[in-house]
Write an enzyme that holds these catalytic residues in place. Structure first.
Site, short mmCIF file in Angstrom:
data_model
loop_
_atom_site.label_atom_id
_atom_site.label_comp_id
_atom_site.label_asym_id
_atom_site.label_seq_id
_atom_site.Cartn_x
_atom_site.Cartn_y
_atom_site.Cartn_z
CD GLU A 252 -1.73 2.30 1.73
OE1 GLU A 252 -1.42 3.23 0.94
OE2 GLU A 252 -1.76 2.44 2.95
CB CYS A 286 -1.57 7.02 1.95
SG CYS A 286 -2.74 5.85 2.62
#
Length: 484
Positions: A252, A286
């Site tokens: 990720e 993020c």
């Protein structure tokens, strides 16, 4: 050493490493840059020991019934709930988020552990008809073995829960490696692991700044799956390092989420969502709103209202309940962000808010930066090209939704995006064509445990959360059995 500085230790095979025989890593409070803790630094030999003990413990853990494995996760979650404010305080001290945000992170970690524990009785395989008489065809789902959880600094505790939960309930063991900037809550988490009676070696935790030691976690043939939350640059390096052993990966990685505001959007709601989705956790998320693409027809109205909304954000002591935003986690991060702002102004962007350290004696030390907005930004400017990962928001005018969609899809990364419009055709076009892993439609930033957090393109492979996150920690084993 200052007696107020507490030392935290790494945890391997049910034991705490001896600090006296090893170096320590200093941990700074981002609000004032004062060292408030140290953590034992692992050597390459320590990492090897963690790998070997994880491997030794794995088969017995795999053969433990899933619902019994889940009981350990429930117990850790129970203990974490009992110490909610203690862990929240540690998160503030090592990461800089506000106390309210830190409490939310602890609650989220409890959810990750509990959700995965509840899934223990729902792990499924499949049985298919065979093509031969008296034959059995079944597909079992089995653990990978030793897994490694590499955690970023923005959510030091939640990322542990997000990785440990699905790894353990599916029968894997896990070595946790927190970021060296934020290792304190990881060590304290392992204290709860120990108190919960988790068998030795099932959860190990190592912290190191030694490149060889860190690389061993990725390059060792013992490691069967690596789960990383981190930058795209780090992900590419791990991808290469894991190739020799064809180690399974869940990556990720970085994102650059556009916040697209169409001409028919509810401007008030879009403004509120844009502010929340950019400045949460000091912009260190993020999936944050990394850049606004607003239709030129409403751009001036939207921008004026957004500036007024962001001016309401109070920066200050993270333990003050009235404060909305704390400091960034690192000095290097602060310098990088300030450099990007200065470069973007040279490129022609207009600084309309922030762009500096806040005024006042309280902010003289620490990694502080004002909530910042830049306008007159173009697509080739630095704040549009690179992930900011901080409290800076560039705003660019576009001719409409189609231009914003095209600009989004030409990017290398594809983690998330936001879309504000009441036009259902645009909704569907975004769902069908936007090349990102998550789309927030008329919605501010959120992450539900039953969802799935994954990136497209250079934002990663695989993902975590929900049933698909659990699937990521299982590999398939097909059985053909003749019982004639």
């Amino acid at each position: 050493m200052n007696q107020n500085i507490q030392n935290y230790k790494c945890y391997i095979n049910g034991e705490w490493l001896d600090t006296a025989a090893r170096d320590t890593i200093k941990v700074e409070n981002p609000a004032n840059q004062e060292v408030f803790a140290t953590v034992t630094a692992c050597t390459k030999e320590d990492v090897q020991y963690a790998l070997e003990t994880s491997e030794k413990a794995q088969l017995a853990w795999q053969l433990t019934p899933a619902h019994q494995r889940a009981l350990y996760l429930f117990e850790i979650a129970k203990k974490l709930k009992e110490e909610r404010d203690h862990f929240a305080k540690l998160l503030v001290l090592e990461q800089g988020k506000t106390f309210t945000e830190a409490q939310g992170e602890v609650d989220g970690t409890i959810q990750y552990l509990t959700y995965n524990a509840e899934a223990a009785r729902r792990i499924q395989g499949a049985i298919f008809p065979s093509e031969g008489k008296n034959e059995h065809l079944a597909i079992y789902k089995v653990p990978y073995g030793v897994t490694v959880g590499l955690c970023a600094f923005n959510f030091p505790l939640a990322l542990i829960g997000r990785k440990v939960g699905p790894a353990l309930v599916t029968g894997n063991t896990m070595i946790i490696k927190p970021h060296e900037l934020t290792p304190v809550t990881a060590s304290e988490f392992c204290r709860l692991v120990h108190e919960a009676g988790v068998p030795k070696g099932v959860i190990n935790m190592v912290v190191t700044q030694n490149a060889e030691a860190a690389s061993l976690l990725v390059e060792s043939p013992i490691t069967k799956l690596i789960s990383l939350t981190g930058s795209t640059r780090a992900g590419k390096g791990i991808y290469k390092a894991a190739a020799n052993n064809v180690t399974a990966l869940t990556l990720e990685l970085g994102g650059k989420a556009p916040f697209i505001v169409c001409d028919d959007a509810d401007i008030e709601k879009a403004v509120e969502a844009a502010a929340i989705s950019r400045y949460a956790n000091c912009g260190q998320v993020c999936i944050c709103n990394e850049m606004v693409m607003v239709d030129e027809k409403i751009a001036d109205e939207f921008t004026d209202k957004l500036i007024k909304r962001v001016q309401q954000i109070k920066v200050g002591d993270p333990f003050d309940a009235s404060v909305n935003m704390g400091p960034g986690v690192s000095t290097l991060g602060l310098e990088r962000i300030d450099g990007m702002v200065k470069e973007n102004i040279k490129q022609g962007a207009e600084l309309v808010l922030g762009g500096k350290r806040p005024d006042g004696a309280f902010f003289e030390k620490g990694n502080w930066y004002e909530p910042t907005i830049l306008t007159n930004v173009q697509n080739d400017h630095v704040t549009m090209k690179e992930e900011v990962f901080g409290p800076v928001l560039p705003i660019m005018k576009v001719s409409g939704f189609d231009e914003a969609l095209a600009l989004t899809n030409t990017r290398e990364e594809g983690l998330s995006a936001y879309l504000y419009t009441d036009n259902y055709k645009r909704h569907m076009k975004a769902i069908d064509q936007m090349q990102v892993g998550t789309i927030f439609i008329n919605r501010a930033i959120v992450g539900y445990i039953q969802g799935y957090h994954s990136g497209h393109k250079t934002s990663g492979i695989g993902g975590e959360d929900g049933i698909y996150g659990i699937e990521g920690f299982l590999q398939k084993r097909t059985i053909y059995m003749d019982y004639n």
